[in-house]
Every structure is written in C-alpha cells, then in structure tokens.
Design an enzyme around this catalytic site. Structure first.
Site, PDB file in Angstrom:
ATOM      1  CB  CYS A  74       9.139   6.574  16.791  1.00  0.00           C
ATOM      2  SG  CYS A  74       7.667   7.526  17.124  1.00  0.00           S
ATOM      3  CB  CYS A 411       0.481   1.487  -3.936  1.00  0.00           C
ATOM      4  SG  CYS A 411      -1.218   1.787  -4.388  1.00  0.00           S
TER       5      CYS A 411
END
Ligand code: SAH
Length: 456
Positions: A74, A411
């Site tokens: 990216c 998480c």
C-alpha cells in the site's frame, strides 16, 4: 551502561516484538521500542524519546533484514494508522499473533497446560473489510479530502485506495469525494465544530452484495441529499440503502443515535453459513465475514452441542453467535446493551424461523443476575465482550451458574487472560485458537474453551 539520550544514533539487534508490532533492542535490560523493526534484524535507529523504564527509537536503516520483511504493497502504509504489519510476510504475522497469546497465557500466567493452536489465517488477506468508516475533511487548499487517520493523530490522509477495504467501497469513496468537491458541500471541522458532513460509512453484505451508504452529518439539514442519492444510485445501481445519520456531538464517536433512510431499505441483509441476518446502520457486525465463519465454527466446535443444551449468548450484538447455535440447542438466551442490536437479533430469529431464542436488552452483568434469579441453568455460556473484557460481577455470577462449558471469544487477549484467572478457580482453560480477523494489523482475536473442573 551509559544513559541513552534523545537524538543518539545507535545500532542494535532486535530481540523481540511487542504486541503493537514494534521491535525491541535492549541495552543491558533497558528496552528501546522501534516501530517497523523486525525480530532478528540488525538496525540503525535514532532515539526520539527517553523515559525512565524505556525509550522509543525511529528506524533509520535496516543493516541486515529479516526473512520476514516484505515491501508493503500500500502506498499510504508508512503514514496511515490503519495497518501496522504490511512490512511482514503474512506467515510471520500469523506466527506473531500466536506468539503473543503464548506469551500472555503460558509465560505471564499459569496456563501452561492450555493448548494454544496456530492462528487461523485467510487465504487472501486483503480487501476483507465489509465496513469502511471514512472521516471527511479539508486540506489547506480547501479541497475536500477523505481517507484514514495518520498514525496516532486525527489528521486525515487523503486516499484513493485502501487495500484492506472492499473494492467497491473505494470506488464509492472516490465518487463521493469528487461530488463533494464539485458541489462545494459543507464539511465538518473537528476543531471549530462547524460544517455539515463528518463521515462516510459504507457497509456491504459479504455474501449478498447488498450495500448501505451512510452520510454522517452535523445537524439534520442536508439539502443536496436527493441530488447525491440520484447520482450515487445511477452510478452504483447495486446500492440497496442510503442513510443519513445525525451526529451533533462534539466527541469522537462516529455515529449519532438518529438515522433517516434517504433511499431504499433501512437495513441490509447478509448471511453466514445458512443463517440470514438483517443489519442496521448502528449495530455491531463482524467486519471480516469469511473469518467470522471460521471463528464461529470454532466456537460451535468448542460448545459441543447436541440439541439438549440451554445456551447463553452474552454480549450478543445482533445475535449472530446465538442464532448460529439455535438449530443445535434447546434454547438460546442472548443479552446485549445496544437497543437497536437487540431489535435486530429478535427480527433475525423470526427471519430464520427460530422459536427457541430469547433476546434481552441490558448490561450482561445485570441481566445474567436476573437469569440466575429466574432459575435458568445454562449448560454452555458464550462470552464475547468488548476490548475491556468482562465486569467482575459478571464473572462471579457466571461461576455461580456453573455451566459445563464456557466459550470465550475476545478481541483483546490481555483482558481475556485477566478474566481467565478468575474463571480458573472452577474451570480448566483447555484450548485457545487465535483467528486472524484483521490481517495487516496488530489486532488479535481468540476463542477459548473452559471446561468445568470434575469436582465442581
Ligand atoms: N457477539 C457479537 C458482538 C460482539 S462485540 C458478534 O459476534 O457479532 C461486543 C458487543 O458487546 C457489542 O455489541 C457491544 O455493544 C456489547 N456490549 C458492550 N458492553 C456490554 C455490556 N456491559 N453488556 C452487554 N453488552 C455489551
């Protein structure tokens, strides 16, 4: 050892990686944390901050690179705060995530006996996000910009692509940005708290391709809305829903409480395995659908249901896990604090034809006490809290309910490890599986199986 000073240039060997993916070089026992350095590398770095117990360094040169190092694909990677691990091979990312879990549970706590499996990864770890939340702003030339925030800041990086986003989101983002510039639409300014458009949020049903576009505005007046709707639906005929969400608050919360449907349906539909879900603009829904199936698959394997069990789905969101289990359970009780999510959960139960579910809106730590008082005796409890983990009263009530198995999805493995120590009084932590829900980032998701000790 001579004390390190700001602006010192040093060389060293990277001996460890932190949970944020920063390399660690040690001087005696004093650690320097260096973003973007990888384990086993020889590096040159500059000291940029010195604290009592640690320092922060900036990587200047990799003298000898690790085999795990790759060129980040990216073009925004070195600035953007969205991804942190694109400079590592995917195999190394998966190994690092497992290692963090081993470190937390085997080395920093007493769970040496617990089996920690390899991280379940993606075949193609890109373009997985089914939801994009893009802040909108202006650059110094007064051009409208949109993208993600710079690392540790609220400066928006203007982007035309994001490699972890759904491809269509990128096209919509670019189209909307052009339109906002062409029509000189008022943009919200975080500093002055003035201006109209704050965020563009896009959600896609992974398996249905239904798409919802949400414009988050400061105030309700959005007079060009119809024009924008016509433009967008003309260019992207597969958009199923366009909404305006009103957020007048001065905080960083992205969405406000009130939404208006500008076009199409007010919810989108997605399916996971054979279960269909309606998702509203404000409900939590896992952002990586194909990995969610693997995560829930593991959770259901750990739950070992045979159709006779009473199951609690705590912190249930729109009821995804509970509804996954409903076909193989006697009854599922779900609890969640967000009212619109519980409304979705109830609708989703009806939509799938289940009559063995009960969903309650409230705090898990309070509702679980009510369930206990009502005499509900769960065989299996699913736990899936937000990052801060479970409230201690919740865990104490859970222990008193004494289910045979607890399946804990997290998480944030460090709060999961803290909570596991409380459950350890009556439960054996048998197994943990990390599932990579967020490739290219340092986020770790785990699912853990606790079994009641024989003598309890
Ligand atoms: N199990 C769901 C959602 C998990 S995310 C899924 O897999 O999709 C965690 C959820 O916990 C969020 O929906 C959040 O709104 C909810 N939550 C946060 N604090 C809570 C509390 N104290 N009691 C109940 N739910 C809570």
């Amino acid at each position: 050892m001579e004390a390190l000073k700001k602006n010192d240039i040093k060389q060293g060997h990277v001996v460890d990686l932190t949970h944020e993916g920063h390399g660690v070089v040690k001087f005696d026992r004093y650690p320097v944390f260096i973003p973007n350095a990888l384990i086993n590398e020889e590096i040159e770095f500059k000291i940029i901050k010195v604290k009592k117990n640690f320092a922060i360094g900036k990587l200047l040169e990799v003298k000898q690179a690790s085999e795990d190092r790759v060129e980040p694909p990216c073009k925004y990677y070195w600035k953007c705060g969205g991804c942190q691990l694109q400079h590592m091979t995917y195999e190394a990312q998966l190994a690092m995530k497992k290692e963090q879990v081993v470190n937390l549970f085997h080395r920093k706590a007493q769970f040496n006996e617990t089996l920690i499996n390899d991280t379940i990864g993606m075949e193609d770890p890109w373009r997985y996000r089914n939801k994009s939340q893009l802040p909108i702003g202006k650059d110094k030339d007064n051009h409208t910009i949109m993208g993600y925030y710079r690392q540790r800041s609220h400066d928006i990086i203007d982007m035309d692509s994001c490699l972890i986003q759904d491809q269509q989101h990128q096209e919509i983002m670019n189209h909307v940005k052009q339109w906002l510039n062409d029509f000189n639409i008022s943009i919200y300014n975080e500093r002055t708290k003035k201006g109209l458009l704050r965020h563009l949020v896009i959600r896609t049903g992974h398996y249905t391709d239904e798409m919802m576009v949400i414009f988050v505005t400061n105030g309700s007046k959005f007079k060009q809305a119809q024009l924008l709707v016509e433009q967008l639906t003309h260019t992207f005929p597969n958009i199923t829903s366009i909404k305006q969400n009103i957020n007048d608050s001065h905080s960083n919360v992205i969405m406000g409480q009130q939404s208006i449907t500008l076009y199409g349906k007010d919810k989108i539909i997605d399916s996971l395995s054979d279960i269909t879900f309606k998702i509203s603009d404000q409900s939590f829904y896992q952002i990586n659908s194909s990995q969610t199936e693997k995560l829930y698959g593991k959770a259901i394997e750990y739950a070992q249901l045979n159709g006779q069990e009473t199951v609690l789905d705590t912190y249930c969101g729109i009821g995804t896990i509970g509804l996954y289990m409903a076909p193989v359970a006697k009854h599922v009780y779900g609890v969640e604090v967000v009212p619109s999510a519980i409304k979705d959960a109830k609708q989703n139960a009806t939509l799938n034809g289940f009559d063995n579910t009960t969903f309650v809106c409230g705090k898990a730590e309070e509702v679980i006490i009510e369930w206990k008082q009502q005499g509900i005796k769960p065989d299996v409890v699913m736990v899936d809290p937000p990052r801060k983990g479970c409230d201690e009263t919740f865990l104490q009530t859970l222990l008193a309910l004494n289910p045979k198995r607890i399946v804990y999805i997290s998480c944030n493995p460090s709060t999961q490890q803290r909570d596991a120590q409380i459950l350890a009084s009556s439960y054996d932590l048998k197994e943990i599986t990390p599932v990579d829900m967020f490739p290219q980032t340092t986020h770790i998701e785990t699912v853990a199986l606790f079994e009641r000790k024989e003598d309890k």
